[in-house]
Design an enzyme around this catalytic site. Sequence first.
Site, PDB file in Angstrom:
ATOM      1  N   CYS A 167       1.729  -5.976  -5.148  1.00 24.54           N
ATOM      2  CA  CYS A 167       1.583  -7.416  -5.114  1.00 24.54           C
ATOM      3  C   CYS A 167       0.418  -7.848  -4.233  1.00 24.54           C
ATOM      4  CB  CYS A 167       2.847  -8.077  -4.548  1.00 24.54           C
ATOM      5  SG  CYS A 167       4.365  -7.529  -5.319  1.00 24.54           S
ATOM      6  N   GLY A 212      -1.952  -7.139  -8.686  1.00 25.49           N
ATOM      7  CA  GLY A 212      -0.778  -7.254  -9.536  1.00 25.49           C
ATOM      8  C   GLY A 212      -1.052  -8.172 -10.702  1.00 25.49           C
ATOM      9  N   ASN A 261       4.709  -8.335  -0.347  1.00 19.23           N
ATOM     10  CA  ASN A 261       3.943  -7.176  -0.817  1.00 19.23           C
ATOM     11  C   ASN A 261       4.484  -5.951  -0.114  1.00 19.23           C
ATOM     12  OD1 ASN A 261       0.617  -5.873  -0.185  1.00 19.23           O
ATOM     13  ND2 ASN A 261       2.006  -5.363  -1.826  1.00 19.23           N
ATOM     14  N   GLY A 262       4.906  -4.952  -0.874  1.00 16.50           N
ATOM     15  CA  GLY A 262       5.425  -3.724  -0.283  1.00 16.50           C
ATOM     16  C   GLY A 262       6.684  -3.280  -0.988  1.00 16.50           C
ATOM     17  N   TYR A 294      -8.823   2.827  -3.306  1.00 17.31           N
ATOM     18  CA  TYR A 294      -8.751   2.189  -4.632  1.00 17.31           C
ATOM     19  C   TYR A 294      -8.268   0.747  -4.630  1.00 17.31           C
ATOM     20  CZ  TYR A 294      -6.721   1.174  -9.258  1.00 17.31           C
ATOM     21  OH  TYR A 294      -6.384   0.587 -10.439  1.00 17.31           O
ATOM     22  N   ASP A 313     -12.182   7.516  -8.846  1.00 16.67           N
ATOM     23  CA  ASP A 313     -11.529   7.406  -7.537  1.00 16.67           C
ATOM     24  C   ASP A 313     -10.289   8.286  -7.415  1.00 16.67           C
ATOM     25  OD1 ASP A 313      -9.020   5.609  -8.235  1.00 16.67           O
ATOM     26  OD2 ASP A 313     -10.732   4.703  -9.222  1.00 16.67           O
ATOM     27  N   CYS A 322      -1.122   6.292   6.377  1.00 15.37           N
ATOM     28  CA  CYS A 322      -0.132   6.963   5.549  1.00 15.37           C
ATOM     29  C   CYS A 322      -0.889   7.758   4.491  1.00 15.37           C
ATOM     30  CB  CYS A 322       0.796   5.957   4.874  1.00 15.37           C
ATOM     31  SG  CYS A 322       1.945   6.717   3.692  1.00 15.37           S
TER      32      CYS A 322
END
Length: 516
Positions: free
Chosen positions: A40, A67, A141-142, A284, A388, A476
């Site tokens: 998102c 999104g 978002n997540g 990306y 990518d 991460c």
Amino acid sequence: MNNSNSPMSTHAPSAAGSHLGQSEASFTDSDHDDAVRDGCGVFGVHAPGHDVPRITFFGLFALQHRGQESAGIAVTDGQQFGLVRDMGLVSQVFDEDALTSLHGSIAIGHTRYSTTGSSLVCNAQPLIVETRFGPMGLAHNGNLVNTTTLRQELEAFGVQFQTTTDSEVIAQLIAYEAKTQPSLIDAVKAAMGRMKGAYSIVLLTHDTLYGFRDPWGIRPLCLGRLNSKHHVLASEPCALDVVGATFLQEIGAGELVEITDDGCKFHMLAEEARPSMCMFEFIYIARPDSHIYGRSLHLSRRRMGQELAREHPAEADIVIAVPDTGTPAAIGYAEASKIPYGEGLIKNRYIHRTFIQPDQRLRELGVRMKLNPLREALSGKSVIVVEDSIVRGTTTRNIVKMLREAGATQVHLRISSPPYRWPCFYGIDTCEQNQLLAAREKDVAAICEHIGADSLGYLSVEGLVRAVSLPKNIFCLACLTGEYPIEIPAELKVSKFSLEDLSEEEQLALCMPTNS
């Protein structure tokens, strides 16, 4: 979700998608089968006296890449909420009538690609829930990793859900905590203490705009100033640029910003856990004209290409990109290798998500609906093509075949990220691990043979970190290394891993009865 204390107006736009109602959308996307998908984009603006719905529309337009399934805007004038949300692109959901139906001084917006929760109009955001402090809008978002546990706990307390998303779990959890907390900020703090996973969130009340991030800082969120005295929140700085706002700062991990008529106040609601910004934001997801952690995404991606050229040189006549996401890295590869950069694939930029299904003949053309080779640039040439990432490999394989059919004598494939071997649980929609090409074919030579290239080279993790020029331990890298910064529950792991890939303890946990 109308309520008597603060009636909320809704508007059903005449754009494509309004006819879908509560049924699942029938979207197609020419490269859906082989791409990393973010969940998102979120946007918020506090600007009394300005056309905040229109500002939010253009902010979402700049975040469309994050999104493409649904979009929505919630706005308040201090007395009532207005909400427009539907399936489709921002430009499909909002027309002039939709925007002029919204009135107010504070707004939040959302553009969605589903991770938790199906692609249904009922799961579109923003969400509106009632709290002890009045109605609250939320855009997220997540992705949480303990959604099931939290949902079951809330249902046990009598909370009823209208959607299947983890975003509503967050909204209802905040509303539940608000019953016993002295303020909405305290309710958010209490909810954050129970949530595990990735979340960058904008909240809307009748008089305040809030933005906050999870303690790991996995998804980005930034703050900008508009017209010297108003403020804007956005997933990426590129959205600030589009609406004429000036970047001020990123919202820190575990931090909340409170925006009112009096300005901004910052609250640290949770101690920062292990810093874990998603590296794929750099590779990306984020637009190349954005900045994260003070780093230009365009320059970082060019350096990825430069590192890639040093790690995997090749003799060729031309370097080309898979547009658009591979372009900065391809430019960097050409710079470092001294091989000319040129256009070899032309992208049809009007191919987006659509409600019109192609017939079987067009479906078989696959990638040609989006990319077409420039034969004059490729015929008789040895080509280095920079991409990518490779997920399933289907699109990449078709691109290599297409380049050969256009006359390329050799196709050397270079990937500006390490092999993508592990699924994401933090807000990127990826397939099951056994569908990831680099997980099935761990040997690079086998991947190269499957794709049909003459050679294949991936950027190393070390090269990637050098290109970003930030410490490795703040990112991460789970999709590249398998090291997840937040523990993934066994019942969630099994959705993307084969049972035999789980530990004995995890397999045992799945067999144990759960208390409802």
